[in-house]
Structure formats: C-alpha cells, structure tokens
Write a protein that holds these residues in place. Sequence first.
Motif, mmCIF file in Angstrom:
data_model
loop_
_atom_site.group_PDB
_atom_site.id
_atom_site.type_symbol
_atom_site.label_atom_id
_atom_site.label_comp_id
_atom_site.label_asym_id
_atom_site.label_seq_id
_atom_site.Cartn_x
_atom_site.Cartn_y
_atom_site.Cartn_z
ATOM 1 N N ILE A 187 0.848 -1.207 0.000
ATOM 2 C CA ILE A 187 0.000 0.000 0.000
ATOM 3 C C ILE A 187 0.878 1.250 0.000
ATOM 4 O O ILE A 187 0.619 2.200 -0.747
ATOM 5 C CB ILE A 187 -0.959 -0.012 1.219
ATOM 6 N N PHE A 246 -14.926 -3.482 -7.374
ATOM 7 C CA PHE A 246 -14.565 -2.183 -6.796
ATOM 8 C C PHE A 246 -14.672 -2.158 -5.262
ATOM 9 O O PHE A 246 -14.250 -1.189 -4.649
ATOM 10 C CB PHE A 246 -15.407 -1.062 -7.410
ATOM 11 N N ASP A 247 -15.243 -3.196 -4.677
ATOM 12 C CA ASP A 247 -15.178 -3.310 -3.216
ATOM 13 C C ASP A 247 -13.787 -3.759 -2.773
ATOM 14 O O ASP A 247 -13.454 -3.697 -1.594
ATOM 15 C CB ASP A 247 -16.190 -4.351 -2.709
ATOM 16 N N HIS A 248 -13.028 -4.254 -3.714
ATOM 17 C CA HIS A 248 -11.690 -4.763 -3.397
ATOM 18 C C HIS A 248 -10.651 -4.198 -4.351
ATOM 19 O O HIS A 248 -9.761 -4.931 -4.813
ATOM 20 C CB HIS A 248 -11.668 -6.294 -3.441
ATOM 21 N N GLY A 249 -10.755 -2.914 -4.655
ATOM 22 C CA GLY A 249 -9.734 -2.325 -5.512
ATOM 23 C C GLY A 249 -10.109 -0.951 -6.030
ATOM 24 O O GLY A 249 -11.233 -0.484 -5.831
ATOM 25 N N ARG A 250 -9.151 -0.281 -6.663
ATOM 26 C CA ARG A 250 -9.334 1.068 -7.187
ATOM 27 C C ARG A 250 -8.514 1.248 -8.466
ATOM 28 O O ARG A 250 -7.580 0.504 -8.739
ATOM 29 C CB ARG A 250 -8.805 2.151 -6.247
ATOM 30 N N THR A 260 -7.065 -8.451 -1.393
ATOM 31 C CA THR A 260 -8.324 -7.900 -0.869
ATOM 32 C C THR A 260 -8.514 -6.438 -1.257
ATOM 33 O O THR A 260 -9.561 -5.852 -0.980
ATOM 34 C CB THR A 260 -8.361 -7.972 0.670
ATOM 35 N N ASP A 261 -7.509 -5.840 -1.869
ATOM 36 C CA ASP A 261 -7.553 -4.403 -2.152
ATOM 37 C C ASP A 261 -6.525 -4.107 -3.253
ATOM 38 O O ASP A 261 -5.434 -3.619 -2.979
ATOM 39 C CB ASP A 261 -7.235 -3.640 -0.858
ATOM 40 N N ARG A 314 -4.803 -2.372 -6.311
ATOM 41 C CA ARG A 314 -4.674 -1.009 -6.815
ATOM 42 C C ARG A 314 -4.074 -1.035 -8.217
ATOM 43 O O ARG A 314 -2.890 -1.381 -8.378
ATOM 44 C CB ARG A 314 -3.760 -0.203 -5.873
#
Lengths: 493, 493
Positions: B23, B221-225, B239-240, B242
């Motif tokens: 992150i 989109f609940d787990h990324g951008r 889980t996220d 990017r």
Amino acid sequence: MSYYKKLEQHARKLSRLDHLSAICGWDQAAMMPSGGAEARSEAMAELAVISHELSTAPYLEEWFASAEKENLTDEQRVSLAALKRQWMMHNILPAELVEQKSLLGSQCEHAWRTQRPANDWEGFKKNLEPVVELARQEAAIRSKATGLSLYDALLDLYEPGMTTEVLDRIFADVKTWLPQLIQDVQNKQQAESIEPLTSTFPIEQQKALSLNVMKLLNFDFDHGRLDISTHPFCGGVPTDVRITTRYDEADFTSALMGVIHETGHARYEQGLPKQWRDLPVGQARSMGIHESQSLFFEMQLSRNVDFAQQLAPLAQQTFGRGSDTALTAENINAINTRVKPGYIRVDADEVTYPAHVILRYEIERDLIERKIEVTDIPVIWDEKMQAYLGIDTKGNFKDGCMQDIHWTDGSFGYFPSYTLGAMYAAQFMAAMKQTVDVKSAITSGDLSPVFAWLEANVWSKGCTLSTDELVKQATGETLNPKYFQAHLNSRYL
Amino acid sequence: MSYYKKLEQHARKLSRLDHLSAICGWDQAAMMPSGGAEARSEAMAELAVISHELSTAPYLEEWFASAEKENLTDEQRVSLAALKRQWMMHNILPAELVEQKSLLGSQCEHAWRTQRPANDWEGFKKNLEPVVELARQEAAIRSKATGLSLYDALLDLYEPGMTTEVLDRIFADVKTWLPQLIQDVQNKQQAESIEPLTSTFPIEQQKALSLNVMKLLNFDFDHGRLDISTHPFCGGVPTDVRITTRYDEADFTSALMGVIHETGHARYEQGLPKQWRDLPVGQARSMGIHESQSLFFEMQLSRNVDFAQQLAPLAQQTFGRGSDTALTAENINAINTRVKPGYIRVDADEVTYPAHVILRYEIERDLIERKIEVTDIPVIWDEKMQAYLGIDTKGNFKDGCMQDIHWTDGSFGYFPSYTLGAMYAAQFMAAMKQTVDVKSAITSGDLSPVFAWLEANVWSKGCTLSTDELVKQATGETLNPKYFQAHLNSRYL
C-alpha cells in the motif's frame, strides 16, 4: 556508538514504522475500498505489535541509565528527556491492560455505532462502564508512576504539564462570563440578517476553492495533499501531511472552514524542526498546542470580515456566482460567525464550543476520580447543558451524552485540549499583533508575516520547550484566558 | 501448536508486513507528493529490514525440519512446500550480496535515468558491468542451491519450473515463422486505412470510460481502485488491488487498453483462493501466468472487432462524439490491431512483441552464462533487431539496449515471462472456446462465463499446482506455442 545515539537510532526506527502506519491509516480513511478493511486491520495490528515490542524492549532501561551518564550537549539532553518520556509512556501500563483497553474500547465503539442512532443509553451504559473502570485503573497506574493526581495522569497523555488545578481555575472563570456572553451575542445577532446559501455547490468546485485557499495559507503541496474522508483529519507525516475534508453540496462554508482548520494542523506539522525529524523532541508540543494552530487558522485568522474579503471573490469565481448576494464578504462572514447554542459539540460555533468542553471535562474528571458513576452521566449532562447553554437534553441521549466517540475507547483527558487550543490561539494572536500588522497581511493577501511568527514561536520549537515555556517565550506569559475572552468580546459584541 | 501451524502464522505475519509495503508502495507511485520521497524510502527500507530478519530467522530451519515430519493433510503438504520455497528464496543469498545488489542496482538505475536520454552507452556500461557481475555471482549461488543451470536459477525466481532448454526450443520455433509473419501482416495492413484520432480526449472522461470498461470486466470495486501513475502497474493486495494508468489526451486507446491489461492482473489477484490468503500457496502461480491473465484480457478478449463493438458506443457516449468516424468499432479495432515494428518494447504491438523479448532473453542468457560481455551488447542488439524486426539501432543506444529498466537493477530472468504470458493466454483461450461461447459472451456484454472459466482453471488454483500441471489441467497439455501462432495467424492474416 554512545547510548544516546543508540536511543536516537531506536527512536528513528519506531518513527519510520509510525510513518507506514500513518500513511496506511490515511489510506484506510481516504482511499481504501470497503472490502479491504479486514486484511488492513490485521496488517496494522501486526505493525502495532512490532512497534510495541520495540518500544518496550528490555535493553532500553539500561540504555537510558547509561545515556543519562554520558556527556551530552544541552540539545541532546532535551532530546533525551523527550525520548525517555516516550519510552515511559509506552512502558507504564502492563501489557494485559493495554490489550484489555483495546478490546473493550473496540467493543464499546462498535456497539456505539448502532446504539447511538437507536438512542439506546441502557445498552451503551453496559459497554461504557467497563471502559470507565479500566480507565480508572489506568489512571491509578499512571498516577503512581508519575506522581500526578488520577485525572492529571490521563491529562498528561495529551497535555503534559497541564493540571486539574489550572483547568478548574480557568474554566471557573469562563463559566462566570460565558453564559451571559452567549445570551448577549444571540440578542445582538437577532437584528442581523443572513442571506441563505441557495442551490448546490459542486464538489469539484469546492475542492478547487479549498486548494486555492490552502495556497493562500501557504500549505506546502510538495509535502502534503488534500483528500476526502467521512471524518476530516490531519494525518500522514511531517514530510508528507495528509489532510481531509468532506463536502456538503448545500453549504460550501462547512468544508472550506474545515480545510482551513486542518491546514493549521498541517502547517504546524510541516513547520516542525527538520533537524529533529523522526525524534520525539521534533514532534508537536501537545494536543492543545496542535489545536491552537488549527484554531489560529480557522478562528483567529479566517473568521473575520477582512479574511472574508479574500474568500468572497475566490468563491464567486470558483462557483461562477459573481452576482450571488449570499457570496459577499459580509454575508460569508455573517455565516462564519453566527452563534447558536446547539446539542452537538462538533457543530458548535466558537462562542458556545467551550461550554461543550467544560461540561465534558467536569464529567470525565469526576468519573475518573470516582465521584460519579456512568449511570449518573445523563442527569448531570442535562443539568450542565441547561446551565451553560439553556438546552434541554432529557431523554435525548444520542444528541447528548452519547454523541462523542472519545469516551467509547477510553480517551479520557482529551477534551480540554480543544478549549486550551482556542485560548492559546487567542493569546498567540494578541502577542503577534504587537509586532505583526495582521490586518494588513490579510487584506494584502500575503500572509507570510503571520506564518513567520508562528514558525519562529511555535512550529520550529517542536517539543524542545514545555508548553508553559513555549507560551511564555512566545507571548510573555503562561496561559491567560483573558485573551480568549477579549477576543470573543471584540468579535461578537 | 504444530510446527506447520507455527510456520503458517509466521508467513501470515510476513504477508501482513508485505501488505503495508504494497500500500505504501502504491501510495509512493500514485499519491505521494515529491517532498515525501526521502522519509518514505527510509520507512520502506526499515520495514524491509524487519521483513528480512523475520524471513531469515534462525529458528525456521528447525521448524521446517519438524513440520516435515508432522502428520499433514495433502493441502497442508502443498502449502508447506510453498512455505519452504519462499523461505529458501529468502535464505539462499548471503546478506552482503543482497545489500550489494540493492546498492549497485540503485546506483545503476539512478544513473540510467540521465544516461539513457543522453544516449551515454559508455557511461551506462560502467554501471551495468558490476550489476551483471553480481547477477552472475547470484546465479552461481542459486545454481548451487537449486541444482539448476546458471540462467535457469534466475529464471526460477519468476518462472519456477521453466528452463533454458524449453525456452530455447520454443523461441527457436517462433523465430522460424515470426519475421515472415510480421512482413505478411504489414503487407496486408498497408491496404487498410485508419481514421486518425483527432482533438483531445479529456482525462476526466477517459477515467470515466476506464471505470465503465472495468465494470464490463467485472473488476470488484469493493476490493480495488483505479488511479494514475507515471508507470502503470497492478499493486496492492488481493483484498484491495490497486491498478494505475496514465492518460494521453491525444489517444484514449492507450490508457484504455492499459487499464484492460491491468484489470486482467487485478482480477487474478482478486480471484486468488481466499482460504489461503496471506500464505504463499494462495499467491499467484508465476510472473508468466500473471502476464497470461493481463494479456488474456488485453489481447485475447479485447483486441477484436466484437469487443470493439462494446467499446465504441461507450467511447462515443463518454466523449460526446456520436458522429466521430474515428470512434467506430471497426476503426477502434483497426487502431488496436495495427502492427508496426519499432524500437521500443513497451510500445510494441502483439505481433512484434515476442521479437523484443526473444532478443533480450538471448542476450541475458548469454551474459549470465559468461558467453558474452556487457561491451558486446550493442552489436548483438543491432544484429538481432535487424534479423527479427528489420530495424537499424546502430549508435541509438537510448532506443536500443538502454531502453529497459530491468537490467539496471539486476532483474535477469524476467523478460521471458512476457512472451510466456502471451502464449499461455492464447492456449487458455483455445481451451476455453471448447466449452464457452466466447463470441456470444462478448457480443452480449455479459462476460461472466469467460471469467468463470478463468476463475475455475487459473485464479482459484493460486500456487497449489506447478505451472505445467496448472496449464495441463486447464488445457489438456503443457505449454504449446502453436496456439499463440494460430491466434496471430487467425487475427492478423
């Protein structure tokens, strides 16, 4: 390597881990999609464990003992004291109590998120009682270790050097004049009309306005950013300060004044002494001094008609509303200085805000000193709201004693910082005006003399002076609430 | 607690630190203001030290020995093998070599950033030589520990199981037909006209289009951008996730196809087995399989006229250009499938790309095996560019052998993954078409059958199977480059 140098190195290591925690914490609030929450919490908790292990490493006791015997410069000695305070703060509490506090706090806060909207005081009380009980235990342990009284030992976490004795005296003084002042200001403002804001203010435009005002306030965009979060805050690290806001499309002044507030916090962080980066002595002095900077920006510098003269044309241009009579400097200033007692602290204006804080201070002090119990809170809350603000909160727990998050996780001792900040801000402004032509700086749009004063007297000091000494060197005396009273009288009467 | 469980716990701890690093790394590339760089590097380095200490903790050797004697399920045994591989990878190299590699790599990369634009081969050579020498030492150490040949021991870092023997055979095959194919496609495309894109495509609109296409591709989109960075990448954690892109206002197809590519990487990460989260066995199989997913999305799924039929109306609406003849499906597809040999790998089309990779593979293999020296690179580079792509690069180092970042920090063994990915992607598509009506899925706009196949056959497998076994279970055979050749012939001839 000397033991002092070893301690410095150790502190830098901790600070670097705090850096990652601060950025990931900001990300959590401003960027992270909801599905990332669980794994993120686990990752943050893992880092917290590593930090805690480092902070409480057994060899540190010997390092401090040895460092204290070393031949140090005056600066190093001040730094060593700050290092030692940080170490002691981490080591006073037994690990089980820290764990228990985190657990009970999370439970209470989690339940509060549904109990508050449900106005469920009885349910909330059951969770709050063990949190308070644990805070009392914490106070007892801290009191024993520091020699401070029970409540002072908690206050010391946020306002080192501040005491119940001083607060009682200062707040007693405020209570002699504040209720009447609130009445008088309301009577005066009844005759003044405010043009209400109409239609919507698109978020993109509000963001552009915020960025422009941050530029006016010399926010250093090479070392920081503005983003959006549900609860506005100032986070990140001094080399990279992350402030956030939330936008209300019906009222641009709310985000705007919030951004100015956070910019005050941010400039303090950005202005901290670079030679002490990553060391405790290079950090902000206290919560109250931090709040003094945000409130200096928001209240002292910005909520007046001169500053509104700067804001109005920016707002008119940004929103393409050159002829909107609600966006004149006078009207923006009238909106920004409207006084109206209300239930909610975070929505309170500058004049009624101290009443909210004094009420909370008196309750939490008596809770920690076992003079009252959790079950007594609603009645006392209502009595004080009646006395200080003329507001009836009976039966309305959600807008009364259940409104704040602070007590849910056991952060007793924090509330006074808000009003101490307001008082320090007023005192700094009064002192600044003796050498700086603040009005000219505002009307010229070049605020650098204002910031130069703050940088020289507050920001660059970091944690090298006690709060009393910092305020004395900056203003010629220690905390004196008369400047705050004079400021309110002069602005509002 | 069993030793296997202890090892699991240890790996989760490491994975959580990797989470924070991922992150903060994403933040560094996509969010961080320039002034935050120095302190951030220090913080990231501190975390790397802690991770390294954990990864190489002396007690792990005994834990592995004990765990291997435990009574484990089949799944746990597979997981244990993945844990052990990760541990060995961290422990093969002596600490001094790791440090030296990081130092020389940083120096070489840093100098490269100015030497490349200056076309300064002589200067760059001096920095690259020690990097290559160290990579040879690394290969020797890894070779000794793994029993693999020198280059294979580096390849193993990115493509476990892949060997020089297989690559030589496959690439030799490609070289028999690729140069002619490139000629034939160019001849064919000469007769086809492309309507050039005109005017500008505002970034905000390109972003909206990207998000819409990500929705079409079921990005979670609940787990990324999606964000912006100079060099597009897929980062974060499963889980996220990017992903980033960069926007060219003159050409929306460049960011759009890039976003589709990164969405392929992202969906692989988002689809990894949740029951193995934070463990090596739950991670992506290899770089080549990762690239197979991004290239499946970008090349197999999206660069055809059926998918362009989906893109065109979205683009027309988003840019408000319903009557722009450059935005028809046919023209978008013509742009997306144009073949033109060029100097730069990252700008290469699907057909010429393998030539860039084979060239690099042959050079780095021979460098590691001490068959050639750094000083020989430009001449060999030019010969091969002439032979494979008919391009003269003599004296043009910056668009020749100095164009890539990979060698500067010693990442030898990585390049083959790109073309392996393209080949696996073609093979997956051929297999998928036996049970899934891909064309109907694309034209209907409901791609879920396509993703269900990938999820079942690739994503959900994590690292539980070897690459060969994964590909065999999914397609009935191990890597077979004929599918890639057939795909290119069918699309381009």
